[in-house]
Scaffold this active site. Sequence first.
Site, PDB file in Angstrom:
ATOM      1  N   ASN A 288      29.120 -12.837 -15.901  1.00  0.00           N
ATOM      2  CA  ASN A 288      29.459 -14.729 -16.034  1.00  0.00           C
ATOM      3  C   ASN A 288      29.232 -14.889 -14.677  1.00  0.00           C
ATOM      4  O   ASN A 288      29.103 -15.884 -14.736  1.00  0.00           O
ATOM      5  CB  ASN A 288      31.373 -15.062 -16.246  1.00  0.00           C
ATOM      6  CG  ASN A 288      32.179 -14.021 -15.979  1.00  0.00           C
ATOM      7  OD1 ASN A 288      31.892 -12.733 -15.753  1.00  0.00           O
ATOM      8  ND2 ASN A 288      32.910 -14.480 -15.416  1.00  0.00           N
TER       9      ASN A 288
ATOM     10  N   CYS B 281      29.300 -21.176 -17.085  1.00  0.00           N
ATOM     11  CA  CYS B 281      29.159 -20.216 -17.411  1.00  0.00           C
ATOM     12  C   CYS B 281      28.902 -19.029 -18.871  1.00  0.00           C
ATOM     13  O   CYS B 281      27.843 -18.917 -19.745  1.00  0.00           O
ATOM     14  CB  CYS B 281      30.109 -18.539 -16.726  1.00  0.00           C
ATOM     15  SG  CYS B 281      31.701 -18.897 -16.987  1.00  0.00           S
TER      16      CYS B 281
ATOM     17  N   SER C  72      37.170 -19.945   6.480  1.00  0.00           N
ATOM     18  CA  SER C  72      36.677 -19.403   7.081  1.00  0.00           C
ATOM     19  C   SER C  72      35.633 -19.105   7.697  1.00  0.00           C
ATOM     20  O   SER C  72      34.239 -18.459   7.939  1.00  0.00           O
ATOM     21  CB  SER C  72      35.365 -18.475   5.341  1.00  0.00           C
ATOM     22  OG  SER C  72      36.143 -18.027   4.217  1.00  0.00           O
TER      23      SER C  72
ATOM     24  N   HIS D  85      32.080 -11.670 -19.704  1.00  0.00           N
ATOM     25  CA  HIS D  85      31.963 -12.986 -20.944  1.00  0.00           C
ATOM     26  C   HIS D  85      31.661 -12.263 -22.034  1.00  0.00           C
ATOM     27  O   HIS D  85      30.485 -12.145 -21.990  1.00  0.00           O
ATOM     28  CB  HIS D  85      31.600 -14.168 -20.936  1.00  0.00           C
ATOM     29  CG  HIS D  85      32.646 -15.097 -19.507  1.00  0.00           C
ATOM     30  ND1 HIS D  85      34.101 -14.634 -19.263  1.00  0.00           N
ATOM     31  CD2 HIS D  85      32.445 -16.266 -19.299  1.00  0.00           C
ATOM     32  CE1 HIS D  85      33.902 -15.598 -18.182  1.00  0.00           C
ATOM     33  NE2 HIS D  85      33.321 -16.892 -18.383  1.00  0.00           N
TER      34      HIS D  85
HETATM   35  O1  25A Z   1      38.812 -25.669  -9.420  1.00  0.00           O
HETATM   36  P1  25A Z   1      37.962 -26.278  -8.598  1.00  0.00           P
HETATM   37  O2  25A Z   1      38.079 -26.553  -7.139  1.00  0.00           O
HETATM   38  O3  25A Z   1      36.439 -26.619  -9.166  1.00  0.00           O
HETATM   39  O4  25A Z   1      36.877 -24.403  -8.150  1.00  0.00           O
HETATM   40  C1  25A Z   1      36.332 -23.392  -8.911  1.00  0.00           C
HETATM   41  C2  25A Z   1      36.631 -22.325  -8.218  1.00  0.00           C
HETATM   42  O5  25A Z   1      35.565 -21.713  -8.431  1.00  0.00           O
HETATM   43  C3  25A Z   1      34.436 -20.834  -8.045  1.00  0.00           C
HETATM   44  C4  25A Z   1      34.366 -20.774  -6.532  1.00  0.00           C
HETATM   45  O6  25A Z   1      35.913 -19.954  -6.282  1.00  0.00           O
HETATM   46  C5  25A Z   1      34.952 -22.636  -6.628  1.00  0.00           C
HETATM   47  O7  25A Z   1      36.227 -22.069  -5.934  1.00  0.00           O
HETATM   48  N1  25A Z   1      33.950 -20.725  -9.107  1.00  0.00           N
HETATM   49  C6  25A Z   1      32.516 -22.133  -8.586  1.00  0.00           C
HETATM   50  N2  25A Z   1      31.406 -21.817 -10.074  1.00  0.00           N
HETATM   51  C7  25A Z   1      31.784 -21.178 -10.293  1.00  0.00           C
HETATM   52  C8  25A Z   1      31.349 -20.297 -11.079  1.00  0.00           C
HETATM   53  N3  25A Z   1      30.049 -20.816 -11.556  1.00  0.00           N
HETATM   54  C9  25A Z   1      32.916 -20.506  -9.445  1.00  0.00           C
HETATM   55  N4  25A Z   1      33.859 -19.090 -10.420  1.00  0.00           N
HETATM   56  C10 25A Z   1      32.740 -18.699 -11.726  1.00  0.00           C
HETATM   57  N5  25A Z   1      32.417 -19.436 -11.892  1.00  0.00           N
HETATM   58  P2  25A Z   1      35.344 -18.848  -5.235  1.00  0.00           P
HETATM   59  O8  25A Z   1      36.115 -18.172  -5.247  1.00  0.00           O
HETATM   60  O9  25A Z   1      34.083 -18.288  -6.042  1.00  0.00           O
HETATM   61  O10 25A Z   1      34.228 -19.846  -4.181  1.00  0.00           O
HETATM   62  C11 25A Z   1      34.880 -20.292  -2.861  1.00  0.00           C
HETATM   63  C12 25A Z   1      34.020 -20.717  -2.235  1.00  0.00           C
HETATM   64  O11 25A Z   1      34.719 -21.499  -2.072  1.00  0.00           O
HETATM   65  C13 25A Z   1      34.617 -22.226  -0.335  1.00  0.00           C
HETATM   66  N6  25A Z   1      35.427 -23.845  -0.349  1.00  0.00           N
HETATM   67  C14 25A Z   1      36.797 -23.502  -1.157  1.00  0.00           C
HETATM   68  N7  25A Z   1      36.966 -24.965  -0.500  1.00  0.00           N
HETATM   69  C15 25A Z   1      35.410 -25.246   0.356  1.00  0.00           C
HETATM   70  C16 25A Z   1      34.630 -24.444   0.670  1.00  0.00           C
HETATM   71  N8  25A Z   1      33.428 -23.877   0.911  1.00  0.00           N
HETATM   72  C17 25A Z   1      33.004 -25.692   1.557  1.00  0.00           C
HETATM   73  N9  25A Z   1      33.978 -26.236   2.234  1.00  0.00           N
HETATM   74  C18 25A Z   1      35.383 -26.702   0.549  1.00  0.00           C
HETATM   75  N10 25A Z   1      36.174 -27.247   1.552  1.00  0.00           N
HETATM   76  C19 25A Z   1      35.713 -21.198  -0.268  1.00  0.00           C
HETATM   77  O12 25A Z   1      35.226 -20.319   0.999  1.00  0.00           O
HETATM   78  C20 25A Z   1      34.900 -20.082  -1.212  1.00  0.00           C
HETATM   79  O13 25A Z   1      33.597 -19.337  -0.489  1.00  0.00           O
HETATM   80  P3  25A Z   1      36.446 -20.924   1.690  1.00  0.00           P
HETATM   81  O14 25A Z   1      36.570 -20.489   3.090  1.00  0.00           O
HETATM   82  O15 25A Z   1      37.876 -20.575   0.769  1.00  0.00           O
HETATM   83  O16 25A Z   1      36.462 -18.976   1.524  1.00  0.00           O
HETATM   84  C21 25A Z   1      37.500 -18.377   0.835  1.00  0.00           C
HETATM   85  C22 25A Z   1      37.851 -16.666   1.336  1.00  0.00           C
HETATM   86  O17 25A Z   1      39.150 -16.174   1.216  1.00  0.00           O
HETATM   87  C23 25A Z   1      38.710 -15.311   0.371  1.00  0.00           C
HETATM   88  N11 25A Z   1      40.405 -15.433  -0.520  1.00  0.00           N
HETATM   89  C24 25A Z   1      40.643 -16.646  -1.317  1.00  0.00           C
HETATM   90  N12 25A Z   1      41.763 -16.882  -1.824  1.00  0.00           N
HETATM   91  C25 25A Z   1      42.233 -15.205  -1.681  1.00  0.00           C
HETATM   92  C26 25A Z   1      41.403 -14.684  -1.672  1.00  0.00           C
HETATM   93  N13 25A Z   1      41.263 -13.557  -0.583  1.00  0.00           N
HETATM   94  C27 25A Z   1      43.197 -13.096  -1.037  1.00  0.00           C
HETATM   95  N14 25A Z   1      43.420 -13.958  -2.040  1.00  0.00           N
HETATM   96  C28 25A Z   1      43.236 -14.499  -2.619  1.00  0.00           C
HETATM   97  N15 25A Z   1      44.001 -15.278  -3.357  1.00  0.00           N
HETATM   98  C29 25A Z   1      37.188 -14.990  -0.522  1.00  0.00           C
HETATM   99  O18 25A Z   1      37.338 -13.711  -1.096  1.00  0.00           O
HETATM  100  C30 25A Z   1      37.068 -15.608   0.260  1.00  0.00           C
HETATM  101  O19 25A Z   1      36.408 -14.551   1.296  1.00  0.00           O
HETATM  102  O1  L14 Z   2      32.782 -25.286 -15.522  1.00  0.00           O
HETATM  103  O2  L14 Z   2      37.752 -19.958 -15.065  1.00  0.00           O
HETATM  104  O3  L14 Z   2      31.797 -23.316 -14.277  1.00  0.00           O
HETATM  105  O4  L14 Z   2      35.950 -18.872 -16.238  1.00  0.00           O
HETATM  106  C1  L14 Z   2      33.793 -21.039 -14.303  1.00  0.00           C
HETATM  107  C2  L14 Z   2      34.794 -20.547 -14.195  1.00  0.00           C
HETATM  108  C3  L14 Z   2      35.239 -23.029 -15.333  1.00  0.00           C
HETATM  109  C4  L14 Z   2      35.730 -22.144 -15.371  1.00  0.00           C
HETATM  110  C5  L14 Z   2      32.800 -23.711 -14.417  1.00  0.00           C
HETATM  111  C6  L14 Z   2      36.798 -19.581 -14.906  1.00  0.00           C
HETATM  112  C7  L14 Z   2      33.773 -23.016 -14.281  1.00  0.00           C
HETATM  113  C8  L14 Z   2      35.608 -20.675 -15.534  1.00  0.00           C
END
Ligand code: 25A
Ligand code: L14
Length: 335
Positions: free
Chosen positions: A313, A131, A42, A240
Site C-alpha cells: 500500500n 491505495c 522536522s 493491503h
Molecule cells: O489525515 P490527513 O491529515 O489527511 O493525513 C494523512 C496522513 O496520511 C499519510 C501521511 O502521513 C499524512 O500525514 N498519507 C498520505 N497519503 C498517504 C497514502 N497514500 C498516506 N499514508 C498512506 N498512503 P505520513 O506519516 O506518511 O507523513 C506525514 C508527512 O507530512 C508532513 N507534514 C505534516 N504536516 C505538514 C507536513 N509537511 C508540511 N507541512 C505541514 N503542515 C510530516 O512532516 C511528514 O513528513 P512532520 O514534520 O510532521 O514530520 C513527521 C516526523 O515525525 C515522525 N512522527 C510522526 N508521528 C510520530 C512520529 N514519530 C514517532 N511517533 C509518532 N506518533 C515521523 O516519522 C516523521 O519523521
Molecule cells: O485516502 O489509513 O489515500 O490506510 C491513505 C491511507 C486514506 C486512509 C488515502 C489508510 C488515505 C488510508
Amino acid sequence: MKRKPNIAVVGATGVVGTTFLKVLEERNFPFENIYMMASARSAGTTVTFKGKEYVVEELTEHSFDKPIDIALFSAGGGTSAKFAPIAAEHGCIVVDNSSQWRMEKDVPLVVPEVNPQDIGWNKGIIANPNCSTIQAVVALKPLHDKYGIKRVVYSTYQAVSGSGMKGINDLKNGLEGKDEPLQKFPHPIAGNCLPHIDVFMENGYTKEEMKMINETHKILGDDSIKVTATTVRVPVFDSHSESINIELNKPFELEDVVELFKNFPGIVVQDDVENNVYPLALDAAGTDEVYIGRIRRDFSVENGLNIWVVADNIRKGAATNAVQIAEKLLETLPD
Ligand code: 25A
Ligand code: L14
C-alpha cells in the site's frame, strides 16, 4: 523534457515521503536539484538520498518561489489543500497523494497502467488515488475492457502503515503487550479487525469506502458500474489485501481471465492452490506489483468472478504509483 527537472518532496520525513525517496533512487529518476520539505517540526533534520544528506526545509508559501518542475506531495489533505495550488501557480506540477483533490473535475486521477492518457490534461495538479483503489483498478481494468463490469463488491483487509507512524506504533505496542495509550485507532488493533478506516459519513459508509466507490468510477471513466465496499483495518504492517467480487456483462472462460491478468502490465498472477500458492501481504511488501490469485467463478450469479488482490500500500498504493505518474509526466513536459 530533455533537461533534468528540479523536484520537491513534500512530507519527506513521513512514511510515504521516505518511500518516495527510496523509489526515486531505485528508479534513477532524473533530477537537477531536489528539495526536501516537511512541517516546522522536522525542519532542520536531514534525510539521506542517493548517499547524500539533505536538510529538510519548512514548507511555506515561499517554497515554490524557486524553480521547481515537479513536486510529490504526501503531507495530509490540509497541507495539500493549502500548498498544492501555490505550487501550481508557480508553474510546478504537483503529484498529490492526499484525498484533497482526487474528485475535482479538472484534476486527473491516475494509475499509469490504467489511464495514463489522463495525465495530459492536468492543470498543475495530478492526484494519486487511494491505495486500496489503485490495486483494485489495476485488476479491474483488463476485465472491464474485455467483458464490461456490471457490479463490484470490495472487501478489504488493510495494513496499519496506511495510517502513518501512529498506526504503526499502535500495532507495535499492542503486539509487544505494552500498556501504551492508542495513538491512532479508536480500539486496539493487535489481535483485532476494525471495520473503520477514515471517518464515518452520514450514509453509514466510511470515507475510505466512499473513496473506493467514487475513485473506481473516475479512473475507469464509467459511472455505470455498480460498486460497494467494506474496508477493514487488520493487524498487518504492510500491504493491503482485497477480496473482490465481480459481475461481468459478458460470459467468460476462467483460463481467458487468467491469461488476461498475466498479460497486463503491473500484474503478477499467483494462483496454484494445490501448492498453497496465493498472494500474501508478507510477500508483496517491498515490491511494486499487484498480485492476483484465488481466481474462481462466483456460482451464485451470472458471469460472476471472485479474486484476491494484494499489493504494498505504501509502494504501489502511494509512492511508486506517484513516481510512475511523474515519469510519464516528464515525457509530456516541454524542454
Ligand atoms: O489525515 P490527513 O491529515 O489527511 O493525513 C494523512 C496522513 O496520511 C499519510 C501521511 O502521513 C499524512 O500525514 N498519507 C498520505 N497519503 C498517504 C497514502 N497514500 C498516506 N499514508 C498512506 N498512503 P505520513 O506519516 O506518511 O507523513 C506525514 C508527512 O507530512 C508532513 N507534514 C505534516 N504536516 C505538514 C507536513 N509537511 C508540511 N507541512 C505541514 N503542515 C510530516 O512532516 C511528514 O513528513 P512532520 O514534520 O510532521 O514530520 C513527521 C516526523 O515525525 C515522525 N512522527 C510522526 N508521528 C510520530 C512520529 N514519530 C514517532 N511517533 C509518532 N506518533 C515521523 O516519522 C516523521 O519523521
Ligand atoms: O485516502 O489509513 O489515500 O490506510 C491513505 C491511507 C486514506 C486512509 C488515502 C489508510 C488515505 C488510508
